[in-house]
Design a protein around this motif. Structure first.
Motif, short mmCIF file in Angstrom:
data_model
loop_
_atom_site.label_atom_id
_atom_site.label_comp_id
_atom_site.label_asym_id
_atom_site.label_seq_id
_atom_site.Cartn_x
_atom_site.Cartn_y
_atom_site.Cartn_z
N PRO A 70 0.84 -1.20 0.00
CA PRO A 70 0.00 0.00 0.00
C PRO A 70 0.88 1.25 0.00
O PRO A 70 1.97 1.27 0.58
CB PRO A 70 -0.80 -0.12 1.31
CG PRO A 70 -0.74 -1.58 1.67
CD PRO A 70 0.60 -2.05 1.19
N ILE A 71 0.41 2.29 -0.65
CA ILE A 71 1.21 3.50 -0.77
C ILE A 71 1.50 4.11 0.60
O ILE A 71 2.55 4.72 0.83
CB ILE A 71 0.50 4.53 -1.69
CG1 ILE A 71 1.52 5.58 -2.18
CG2 ILE A 71 -0.67 5.16 -1.01
CD1 ILE A 71 2.58 5.03 -3.07
N GLU A 72 0.57 3.93 1.55
CA GLU A 72 0.79 4.44 2.90
C GLU A 72 1.95 3.71 3.58
O GLU A 72 2.76 4.32 4.29
CB GLU A 72 -0.48 4.30 3.75
CG GLU A 72 -1.65 5.17 3.29
CD GLU A 72 -2.36 4.57 2.09
OE1 GLU A 72 -2.09 3.38 1.76
OE2 GLU A 72 -3.19 5.28 1.49
N ASP A 73 2.04 2.38 3.36
CA ASP A 73 3.15 1.62 3.93
C ASP A 73 4.47 2.01 3.27
O ASP A 73 5.51 2.07 3.94
CB ASP A 73 2.91 0.11 3.74
CG ASP A 73 1.81 -0.41 4.65
OD1 ASP A 73 1.29 0.37 5.47
OD2 ASP A 73 1.47 -1.60 4.52
N LEU A 74 4.41 2.28 1.96
CA LEU A 74 5.61 2.71 1.26
C LEU A 74 6.11 4.05 1.81
O LEU A 74 7.32 4.25 1.99
CB LEU A 74 5.33 2.83 -0.24
CG LEU A 74 6.53 3.22 -1.12
CD1 LEU A 74 7.67 2.23 -0.97
CD2 LEU A 74 6.09 3.32 -2.58
N GLU A 75 5.18 4.94 2.11
CA GLU A 75 5.56 6.21 2.73
C GLU A 75 6.25 5.99 4.07
O GLU A 75 7.27 6.63 4.38
CB GLU A 75 4.32 7.08 2.93
CG GLU A 75 3.84 7.82 1.71
CD GLU A 75 2.71 8.78 2.03
OE1 GLU A 75 2.87 9.99 1.81
OE2 GLU A 75 1.67 8.30 2.53
N THR A 76 5.71 5.05 4.86
CA THR A 76 6.30 4.75 6.17
C THR A 76 7.72 4.22 6.01
O THR A 76 8.63 4.61 6.75
CB THR A 76 5.44 3.72 6.91
OG1 THR A 76 4.13 4.26 7.12
CG2 THR A 76 6.07 3.34 8.24
N VAL A 77 7.92 3.33 5.03
CA VAL A 77 9.25 2.76 4.80
C VAL A 77 10.23 3.85 4.37
O VAL A 77 11.35 3.94 4.87
CB VAL A 77 9.18 1.65 3.73
CG1 VAL A 77 10.59 1.23 3.28
CG2 VAL A 77 8.43 0.44 4.26
N LEU A 78 9.80 4.71 3.44
CA LEU A 78 10.69 5.78 2.97
C LEU A 78 11.04 6.75 4.08
O LEU A 78 12.19 7.21 4.19
CB LEU A 78 10.03 6.52 1.80
CG LEU A 78 9.91 5.73 0.49
CD1 LEU A 78 9.05 6.49 -0.52
CD2 LEU A 78 11.28 5.45 -0.10
N GLU A 79 10.06 7.07 4.93
CA GLU A 79 10.32 7.98 6.05
C GLU A 79 11.30 7.34 7.04
O GLU A 79 12.20 8.01 7.57
CB GLU A 79 9.02 8.33 6.76
CG GLU A 79 8.12 9.27 5.95
CD GLU A 79 6.77 9.49 6.63
OE1 GLU A 79 6.58 8.93 7.74
OE2 GLU A 79 5.93 10.20 6.05
N GLY A 80 11.13 6.04 7.28
CA GLY A 80 12.03 5.35 8.21
C GLY A 80 13.45 5.30 7.68
O GLY A 80 14.42 5.48 8.44
N LEU A 81 13.60 5.06 6.39
CA LEU A 81 14.94 5.03 5.79
C LEU A 81 15.57 6.42 5.80
O LEU A 81 16.75 6.57 6.11
CB LEU A 81 14.85 4.49 4.35
CG LEU A 81 14.46 3.01 4.22
CD1 LEU A 81 14.27 2.65 2.76
CD2 LEU A 81 15.54 2.12 4.85
N SER A 82 14.78 7.42 5.47
CA SER A 82 15.29 8.79 5.47
C SER A 82 15.76 9.20 6.86
O SER A 82 16.78 9.87 7.02
CB SER A 82 14.22 9.76 4.96
OG SER A 82 14.68 11.10 4.99
N GLY A 83 15.01 8.79 7.88
CA GLY A 83 15.39 9.10 9.25
C GLY A 83 16.69 8.44 9.68
O GLY A 83 17.31 8.86 10.65
N ARG A 84 17.10 7.42 8.93
CA ARG A 84 18.37 6.73 9.20
C ARG A 84 19.44 7.14 8.21
O ARG A 84 20.47 6.48 8.08
CB ARG A 84 18.15 5.21 9.15
CG ARG A 84 17.28 4.69 10.30
CD ARG A 84 16.77 3.29 10.02
NE ARG A 84 16.08 2.72 11.17
CZ ARG A 84 14.83 3.00 11.51
NH1 ARG A 84 14.12 3.84 10.77
NH2 ARG A 84 14.27 2.43 12.58
N SER A 85 19.19 8.23 7.49
CA SER A 85 20.14 8.78 6.50
C SER A 85 20.42 7.80 5.37
O SER A 85 21.51 7.78 4.81
CB SER A 85 21.45 9.21 7.17
OG SER A 85 21.21 10.24 8.11
#
Length: 271
Positions: A52-67
């Motif tokens: 789901p696009i919402e889950d994809l957003e969560t994954v991208l935000e989590g990765l971004s938060g880890r640089s």
């Protein structure tokens, strides 16, 4: 106007639910190998997941938060992506899984170079040296563009007696990667364009340095980079970097050392 192709080393991440557990695995990799994701292009592989696009957003935000910077997503239609998300693309060919260096046990260092792929040029970093075996990490896979050439075998690393350094007694060829986050790396030979050396301590190259050299990735300001001939694409110490265009022209193709001082990189010619 002419257009040219160019190869890059990249890592493919395949997120799996529950994502909280998947991120714990990512955090474990970062804790064990702080420099693993530094300056590396990352591909997110969601093929066959119907994420789901919402889950994809969560994954991208989590990765971004880890640089961890994602430059493309494989396996999803571009029409589903929201503005600001990395673009959709495909065509990569899966290769061997990446192997993450283990932490040191007792006085034995981890001298295993992470296996790696070339988004156009290597299989994900292959082992440079190994003191104890480990299984491929399930959180990471590697992929390779069709234009990629098969990587040459990885140079053999010889640990020094004190357990803090490794010595590579061969040239490091284009597409190869040497990763040793626990100490110094010494190359008795040249580092070709498209190759990279990542060390927790200092980097010594007894030859031409034409690829990328990232020293002090474990947070060591005192790390240095030494080479017999400076022709690097990029150099970095403790996260501070300079690319070839920023080098002093007087030091081009000269023996040099690079050190970290007052939040800047200092280049000095060696006599």
């Amino acid at each position: 106007m002419k257009f040219k192709g160019k190869s890059f080393i990249a890592i493919v991440l395949s997120p799996e639910p529950p994502y909280q557990d998947w991120f714990k695995e990512i955090d474990r990799i970062i804790a064990r190998t702080p420099g693993f994701f530094i300056d590396r292009p990352i591909v997110l592989d969601v093929r066959g997941t119907k994420i789901p696009i919402e889950d994809l957003e969560t994954v991208l935000e989590g990765l971004s938060g880890r640089s961890i910077r994602v430059f493309g997503i494989d396996g999803i239609s571009g029409t589903r992506l929201k503005p600001g998300m990395p673009p959709s693309f495909g065509g990569g060919r899966l290769t061997a899984d990446v192997e993450i260096p283990e932490t040191a046990v007792g006085n034995e260092p981890a001298t295993e170079a992470a296996g790696q792929k070339a988004v156009g040029n290597t299989d994900a970093p292959k082992k440079a040296a190994k003191t104890d075996a480990s299984d491929p990490d399930p959180a990471i896979k590697t992929a390779e563009k069709p234009v990629a050439k098969k990587a040459n075998r990885q140079p053999r690393a010889v640990p020094e007696a004190n357990g803090s350094s490794i010595v590579i007694t061969e040239h490091v060829r284009s597409g190869q990667s040497i990763l040793h986050p626990d100490g110094d790396v010494t190359i008795v030979g040249s580092v070709s364009s498209g190759a990279e050396i990542i060390a927790g301590g200092s980097i010594h190259v007894y030859g031409a340095l034409r690829g990328r050299a990232l020293a002090g990735v474990s947070g060591r300001d005192g790390a240095r980079i030494f080479c017999s001939k400076l022709d690097a694409e990029l150099v970095s110490i403790n996260g501070l970097y300079k690319v070839a265009d920023d080098f002093d022209a007087a030091l081009r193709n000269a023996p040099a050392q690079i050190r970290f001082e007052d939040e800047s990189l200092v280049f000095e010619q060696l006599s």
